[in-house]
Design a protein around this motif. Sequence first.
Motif, mmCIF file in Angstrom:
data_model
loop_
_atom_site.group_PDB
_atom_site.id
_atom_site.type_symbol
_atom_site.label_atom_id
_atom_site.label_comp_id
_atom_site.label_asym_id
_atom_site.label_seq_id
_atom_site.Cartn_x
_atom_site.Cartn_y
_atom_site.Cartn_z
ATOM 1 N N GLN A 1 3.270 47.205 -0.718
ATOM 2 C CA GLN A 1 3.998 47.867 0.368
ATOM 3 C C GLN A 1 3.546 47.353 1.733
ATOM 4 O O GLN A 1 4.368 47.162 2.633
ATOM 5 C CB GLN A 1 3.829 49.389 0.287
ATOM 6 N N ARG B 1 6.075 45.470 4.275
ATOM 7 C CA ARG B 1 6.275 45.984 5.636
ATOM 8 C C ARG B 1 6.010 44.886 6.658
ATOM 9 O O ARG B 1 6.806 44.678 7.586
ATOM 10 C CB ARG B 1 5.359 47.173 5.887
ATOM 11 N N LEU C 1 12.427 51.433 8.481
ATOM 12 C CA LEU C 1 11.138 51.466 9.171
ATOM 13 C C LEU C 1 11.305 51.882 10.637
ATOM 14 O O LEU C 1 10.405 52.463 11.231
ATOM 15 C CB LEU C 1 10.455 50.095 9.110
#
Length: 136
Positions: free
Chosen positions: A64, A68, A113
């Motif tokens: 993750q 990101r 995000l």
Amino acid sequence: MKVFYMKQDSKTIIKKNKIIIIVNNTISYRKQRQELAEEFCHTLLHIGNQTNYFNTINLDKQEQQAKRMAAYLLCPIYILKNVSVSYDTYMLVDELADTFNVTTEFMQYRLKLIWEQDLDMIICNKGVFYGYIPIE
């Protein structure tokens, strides 16, 4: 650092301060870009051999983190702010994905995000951008 495109899952190998990134050559070009960015981010963020992890929580966390960072790398906010969307109109996530040469799913992830929700398009109203969620 060397990058090889091969018929196998993407991964990073670090041995004696040499970095080799292998990218799966059987997937689409956009997906290859994303996986290359993620593997590159692993080299910056993580140390050690992930194949030795018995704890999937740590492995999932590292995946993750790399995803990101890859989203920030491939779709930086300063370029997103300058995307040409006609005044008082909208742009579909598919169109943004084309602009950044990433998959639609990856673009949705990047926008999530920013706006912390799943989006189908962004809307420009009086020069301000908004995320749009359709009412079902």
